[in-house]
Design a protein around this motif. Sequence first.
Motif, short mmCIF file in Angstrom:
data_model
loop_
_atom_site.label_atom_id
_atom_site.label_comp_id
_atom_site.label_asym_id
_atom_site.label_seq_id
_atom_site.Cartn_x
_atom_site.Cartn_y
_atom_site.Cartn_z
N PHE A 83 -12.62 -1.91 8.89
CA PHE A 83 -13.04 -1.00 7.83
C PHE A 83 -11.84 -0.27 7.25
CE2 PHE A 83 -14.57 3.18 6.42
CZ PHE A 83 -15.70 2.85 5.66
N LEU A 84 -10.95 0.19 8.12
CA LEU A 84 -9.74 0.87 7.65
C LEU A 84 -8.80 -0.09 6.93
CD1 LEU A 84 -9.11 3.14 10.76
CD2 LEU A 84 -9.59 3.94 8.43
N GLN A 85 -8.70 -1.31 7.44
CA GLN A 85 -7.87 -2.31 6.76
C GLN A 85 -8.41 -2.60 5.36
OE1 GLN A 85 -7.91 -5.65 9.43
NE2 GLN A 85 -6.32 -4.81 10.77
N GLU A 86 -9.73 -2.67 5.25
CA GLU A 86 -10.36 -2.89 3.95
C GLU A 86 -10.04 -1.75 3.00
OE1 GLU A 86 -14.86 -2.45 2.59
OE2 GLU A 86 -14.57 -4.26 3.78
N GLY A 87 -10.16 -0.52 3.49
CA GLY A 87 -9.84 0.63 2.66
C GLY A 87 -8.40 0.62 2.21
N GLN A 88 -7.51 0.26 3.11
CA GLN A 88 -6.09 0.21 2.80
C GLN A 88 -5.81 -0.83 1.73
OE1 GLN A 88 -3.53 -1.13 6.01
NE2 GLN A 88 -1.85 0.16 5.30
N THR A 89 -6.42 -1.99 1.85
CA THR A 89 -6.19 -3.06 0.88
C THR A 89 -6.80 -2.72 -0.47
OG1 THR A 89 -6.19 -4.70 2.66
CG2 THR A 89 -6.52 -5.51 0.42
N THR A 92 -4.99 -0.51 -2.94
CA THR A 92 -3.86 -1.04 -3.70
C THR A 92 -4.29 -1.66 -5.02
OG1 THR A 92 -3.96 -3.25 -2.69
CG2 THR A 92 -2.67 -1.57 -1.54
N PHE A 93 -5.61 -1.91 -5.18
CA PHE A 93 -6.09 -2.54 -6.40
C PHE A 93 -6.20 -1.52 -7.53
CE2 PHE A 93 -8.16 -5.74 -3.50
CZ PHE A 93 -7.40 -6.82 -3.93
N GLN A 94 -5.79 -1.95 -8.71
CA GLN A 94 -5.99 -1.16 -9.92
C GLN A 94 -6.71 -2.06 -10.93
OE1 GLN A 94 -5.07 2.11 -10.42
NE2 GLN A 94 -4.41 2.23 -8.30
N HIS A 95 -7.89 -2.52 -10.57
CA HIS A 95 -8.62 -3.47 -11.40
C HIS A 95 -9.93 -2.84 -11.86
CE1 HIS A 95 -10.60 -7.11 -12.79
NE2 HIS A 95 -9.45 -7.74 -12.71
N PRO A 96 -10.26 -2.93 -13.15
CA PRO A 96 -11.46 -2.26 -13.66
C PRO A 96 -12.76 -2.81 -13.11
CG PRO A 96 -10.50 -3.69 -15.34
CD PRO A 96 -9.51 -3.63 -14.22
N ASN A 97 -12.74 -4.00 -12.51
CA ASN A 97 -13.97 -4.61 -12.03
C ASN A 97 -14.05 -4.68 -10.51
OD1 ASN A 97 -13.11 -6.46 -14.74
ND2 ASN A 97 -15.01 -5.29 -14.81
N ILE A 98 -13.18 -3.92 -9.84
CA ILE A 98 -13.23 -3.74 -8.40
C ILE A 98 -13.35 -2.25 -8.13
CG2 ILE A 98 -12.01 -4.06 -6.22
CD1 ILE A 98 -10.49 -6.35 -7.55
N LEU A 102 -9.80 5.72 -3.71
CA LEU A 102 -8.86 6.82 -3.92
C LEU A 102 -8.08 7.15 -2.66
CD1 LEU A 102 -11.26 9.10 -6.02
CD2 LEU A 102 -9.58 7.43 -6.86
N ARG A 103 -8.76 7.09 -1.52
CA ARG A 103 -8.10 7.34 -0.25
C ARG A 103 -9.03 6.91 0.87
NH1 ARG A 103 -8.66 13.63 1.67
NH2 ARG A 103 -7.70 12.66 3.50
N TYR A 104 -8.50 6.89 2.09
CA TYR A 104 -9.32 6.63 3.27
C TYR A 104 -8.76 7.48 4.40
CZ TYR A 104 -5.38 3.54 4.25
OH TYR A 104 -4.12 3.05 4.45
N PHE A 105 -9.62 7.86 5.33
CA PHE A 105 -9.16 8.72 6.43
C PHE A 105 -10.12 8.59 7.61
CE2 PHE A 105 -11.91 11.27 3.68
CZ PHE A 105 -12.77 11.90 4.57
N GLU A 106 -9.66 9.07 8.75
CA GLU A 106 -10.47 9.09 9.96
C GLU A 106 -10.89 10.52 10.28
OE1 GLU A 106 -9.40 6.30 13.26
OE2 GLU A 106 -7.50 6.15 12.14
N GLN A 150 -11.00 -12.96 -8.53
CA GLN A 150 -9.74 -13.68 -8.37
C GLN A 150 -8.65 -12.76 -7.83
OE1 GLN A 150 -8.75 -16.85 -10.96
NE2 GLN A 150 -6.63 -16.16 -11.22
N ALA A 151 -8.63 -11.52 -8.29
CA ALA A 151 -7.65 -10.56 -7.77
C ALA A 151 -7.85 -10.33 -6.27
CB ALA A 151 -7.75 -9.24 -8.53
N VAL A 152 -9.11 -10.27 -5.86
CA VAL A 152 -9.43 -10.09 -4.44
C VAL A 152 -8.92 -11.28 -3.63
CG1 VAL A 152 -11.34 -10.01 -2.78
CG2 VAL A 152 -11.42 -8.61 -4.85
N HIS A 153 -9.20 -12.47 -4.12
CA HIS A 153 -8.78 -13.67 -3.39
C HIS A 153 -7.26 -13.80 -3.34
CE1 HIS A 153 -12.93 -15.74 -4.23
NE2 HIS A 153 -13.00 -14.74 -3.36
N GLU A 154 -6.60 -13.43 -4.40
CA GLU A 154 -5.13 -13.52 -4.41
C GLU A 154 -4.50 -12.53 -3.43
OE1 GLU A 154 -4.14 -13.03 -8.50
OE2 GLU A 154 -4.35 -15.17 -8.93
N ALA A 155 -5.26 -11.49 -3.07
CA ALA A 155 -4.77 -10.54 -2.07
C ALA A 155 -5.10 -10.99 -0.65
CB ALA A 155 -5.39 -9.17 -2.32
N GLY A 156 -5.72 -12.17 -0.52
CA GLY A 156 -6.03 -12.70 0.79
C GLY A 156 -7.35 -12.22 1.36
N LEU A 157 -8.20 -11.65 0.52
CA LEU A 157 -9.50 -11.13 0.97
C LEU A 157 -10.64 -12.00 0.45
CD1 LEU A 157 -9.28 -7.28 0.35
CD2 LEU A 157 -9.06 -8.47 2.53
#
Length: 334
Positions: A83-89, A92-98, A102-106, A150-157
């Motif tokens: 879940f944290l890895q997902e938030g971190q990844t 990093t996206f700046q895509h209007p359709n994803i 803004l942030r993630y925390f525990e 496509q942006a998601v897949h190019e990031a390895g997700l």
Amino acid sequence: MTTTTENRHALPTGYQLQDYRLISIIGHGGFGITYLAKDTKLNHEVAIKEYFPNDLAIRENDHNVHPKSHQDKENFAWGLERFLQEGQTLATFQHPNIVRVLRYFEAHNTAYIVMEYEQGQSLSSAIKNKGTATEAFLLEIVSPLLEGLQAVHEAGLLHRDIKPDNIYLRDKDHSPVLLDFGAARYAIGSRSRSVTTIVTPGYTPFEQYQTKGDQGPWTDIYALGAVLYRIISDKIPVEAPKRVNAIKLREEADPLPPATKIGRKHYSERLLRNIDWALEIAEKDRPQTVSQWAEALLPPPSPTEQAKPVKPVNRITPATTSAATTRCGSTTAT
């Protein structure tokens, strides 16, 4: 986006979670709770997703979240890390359709992902009782989603849970946004071998029902093809295991009627043929990349559009915001 009923596992309304005051619950499922909250420092609304797999965890009176057992502790921690890895990844996206993170925390022995909040509705709500959707509506939705995917897949997700409930349409311009990536849910389900927790019948391809299924971009392509099939047919596609059982075990015809048959009165052969391509049962028989599917699915650009500079990443035409786009319905999942 409309609010939902209260959830007995949720943090209370008005609770101050670091810089955020919780206003209401706007979504909940087996693996998390999503709140509408106000950023008390920046004075604007956000959506906050809390990691809360309710089969594994409980909330104590001090609001902290704890695994139910030692075995649950291992699975809870495994899912929390992803879940944290997902938030971190996603941050990093700046895509209007994803969905914009803004942030993630525990906190409270669990984790939170803070996302941009915008007024709108799910695609599930938009298509309910809508009548026959136009091809223009479908292309306005799918073209930007393909860019985002496509942006998601190019990031390895992989998204792993594309369905009408996880596609959000903004009120301001009807543009779509991919929500609710399934990394933590899939991690827990795979580890616990609980397939029912990680699939959405009708939208999930057969490889996701298998512990060691061969997953890749074609997995998300199947799901998005199923979304398009749902719109043109007004029916959720037949579940992948039922299709496999009919064809391979009983040697019967595929129980899923082809899109080229059910939609031929309203849609182009190009669109319908490529929906069927995305819904092939075998992974190797589907488009292998988003760009491959997009090139076949989307109409070629007009001479005016061809004259414009294009990004080399794909050949997807940007979405239009036509006034013909229809929006209606409730927030019930379909």
